[in-house]
Design a protein around this motif. Structure first.
Motif, PDB file in Angstrom:
ATOM      1  N   SER A 135       0.812  -1.218   0.000  1.00  0.00           N
ATOM      2  CA  SER A 135       0.000   0.000   0.000  1.00  0.00           C
ATOM      3  C   SER A 135       0.843   1.265   0.000  1.00  0.00           C
ATOM      4  CB  SER A 135      -0.924   0.011   1.225  1.00  0.00           C
ATOM      5  OG  SER A 135      -0.167  -0.111   2.424  1.00  0.00           O
TER       6      SER A 135
ATOM      7  N   LEU B  62      -5.435   9.437   0.133  1.00  0.00           N
ATOM      8  CA  LEU B  62      -6.035   8.421   0.989  1.00  0.00           C
ATOM      9  C   LEU B  62      -6.069   7.066   0.283  1.00  0.00           C
ATOM     10  CD1 LEU B  62      -9.064  10.471   2.380  1.00  0.00           C
ATOM     11  CD2 LEU B  62      -6.847  10.061   3.486  1.00  0.00           C
TER      12      LEU B  62
ATOM     13  N   SER C 208     -10.060   0.910  -0.215  1.00  0.00           N
ATOM     14  CA  SER C 208     -10.088  -0.293   0.610  1.00  0.00           C
ATOM     15  C   SER C 208      -8.912  -1.207   0.259  1.00  0.00           C
ATOM     16  CB  SER C 208     -11.397  -1.049   0.393  1.00  0.00           C
ATOM     17  OG  SER C 208     -11.411  -1.622  -0.914  1.00  0.00           O
TER      18      SER C 208
ATOM     19  N   HIS D  86       1.314  -4.210   4.197  1.00  0.00           N
ATOM     20  CA  HIS D  86       0.553  -3.053   4.678  1.00  0.00           C
ATOM     21  C   HIS D  86       0.893  -2.805   6.143  1.00  0.00           C
ATOM     22  CE1 HIS D  86      -2.785  -0.245   5.037  1.00  0.00           C
ATOM     23  NE2 HIS D  86      -3.352  -0.967   5.971  1.00  0.00           N
TER      24      HIS D  86
ATOM     25  N   GLN E 251      -2.825   2.311   8.894  1.00  0.00           N
ATOM     26  CA  GLN E 251      -2.446   3.408   7.997  1.00  0.00           C
ATOM     27  C   GLN E 251      -3.569   3.653   6.997  1.00  0.00           C
ATOM     28  OE1 GLN E 251       1.376   2.900   6.112  1.00  0.00           O
ATOM     29  NE2 GLN E 251       1.193   4.769   4.894  1.00  0.00           N
ATOM     30  N   THR E 252      -3.881   4.926   6.753  1.00  0.00           N
ATOM     31  CA  THR E 252      -5.013   5.262   5.889  1.00  0.00           C
ATOM     32  C   THR E 252      -4.639   6.137   4.694  1.00  0.00           C
ATOM     33  OG1 THR E 252      -5.536   7.186   7.275  1.00  0.00           O
ATOM     34  CG2 THR E 252      -6.645   5.097   7.810  1.00  0.00           C
TER      35      THR E 252
END
Length: 349
Positions: free
Chosen positions: A157, A273, A276, A259, A263-264
């Motif tokens: 991510s 951002l 999903s 990931h 964390q967003t």
């Protein structure tokens, strides 16, 4: 086998000193000291506030490090901008005068510095600029891998999501199981550990996928399992090109997604951002399918960073992501990678 002193001045922390931590955890060489005046007097594990580096002294400068008889000075952090800070110069100069070889992953090449290059020549020592790219040019030609081999790419991510460490752990686990496996380093830390590989983030974009393909073809001809270190992230606004080069150069048969729990958004890009996790997984699978739609490469497991969480919260995060994705999830540092290797073997059974 080298005896390494790691220069991590002012930044010997878990995330800020990824190269230093990676070398301590995985290199077959011996780290005899870490240089960071802000943590001097501790051992490395105390400075990192974790299990890595027990018994390795943290010292204030190269002069103190020389007491531990290193033969190599390795730059273990990446200052912003990638240049050699002027305040470090005397430490490198002193190391060279004491016959220490220099290993550097900086974007600015130490061997291009006239003063340091001349000192190295005079003292008969080497400077290895790990990020110096090969001169070879090669465009990917989409050659299939050896039938029966399995190429696994680590995706994620964000940067710093555990792709290198998970690949190294999987390679070690495969070998523990008696499997023929290899690790392909694609960044400076992995190259320092493996003493081979490609600095993918310094390759000309037209040739990056081709040079990765060449390395993967060589390893997959000699091994049944090839674990390719990932870089960047497809959803990263700055580093997505290097990720795409790895996806298309390695043409993975399967992937492991990495990931950090909780964390967003992309680190340093708070407006970027994450969608999903299922969507992040999907875009990586799709990127491979653009070239190979008939043989879709799947993410078969998730490596999760939880070292910032207590035990209860770590287990809860693992359970939540398992429920969200339906995939096996583990934190390799806490719980090992056996669940991921199990999933890979079952996937190809």
């Amino acid at each position: 086998m080298r005896r390494i002193a790691i220069l991590a001045e002012g930044a010997f922390r878990w995330h800020a000193a990824k190269t230093a931590v990676g070398v301590i955890r995985y290199s077959p060489d011996t780290t005899v000291a870490v240089i960071d005046s802000t943590h001097a007097g501790m051992d490395a594990a105390q400075a990192l506030q974790g299990p890595v580096g027990r018994g390795i002294p943290v010292v204030k400068d190269i002069n103190e490090a020389l007491q531990y008889q290193p033969d190599t000075l390795l730059i273990g952090i990446a200052p912003r901008g990638g240049a050699l800070p002027e305040e470090w110069r005397w430490q490198l100069q002193t190391a060279i005068e004491h016959k220490l070889n220099i290993v550097s992953g900086l974007h600015a090449f130490v061997s291009d510095d006239e003063q340091l290059r001349s000192a190295a020549a005079s003292n008969g020592v080497t400077i290895w600029d790990v990020r110096r790219p090969p001169e070879k040019a090669r465009v990917a030609d989409f050659t299939p891998h050896r039938e029966g081999s399995h190429t696994i790419l680590l995706v994620g991510s964000d940067c710093g999501s555990g792709k290198m460490s998970t690949a190294l752990d999987l390679n070690a686990e495969a070998q523990r199981r008696g499997l023929s496996s290899a690790f392909l380093a694609t960044g400076q830390t992995g190259m320092m550990i493996a003493n081979n590989g490609l600095p993918v983030d310094r390759l000309i974009s037209d040739f990056a996928a081709g040079l990765v393909e060449e390395q993967v073809l060589d390893l997959s001809n000699r091994h049944d399992w090839v674990f390719v270190e990932g870089q960047g992230a497809l959803n990263h606004p700055g580093y997505s090109p290097v990720t795409l080069s790895l996806l298309h150069g390695s043409m993975p048969d399967a992937m492991i997604f990495c990931h950090k729990a909780g964390q967003t958004a992309i680190d340093g890009y708070e407006r970027c951002l994450f969608p999903s996790l299922n969507r992040l997984i999907e875009i990586n699978e799709d990127a491979v399918s653009w070239l190979r739609p008939e043989r879709r490469s799947k993410v078969v497991g998730i490596s999760l960073i939880t070292n910032h969480l207590n035990e209860e919260d770590a287990r809860a995060a693992i359970a939540q992501i398992n429920n969200e994705t339906g995939l096996p999830v583990t934190d390799p540092l806490r719980y090992g990678v056996a669940p991921l290797m199990d999933a890979l073997q079952q996937h190809f059974a």
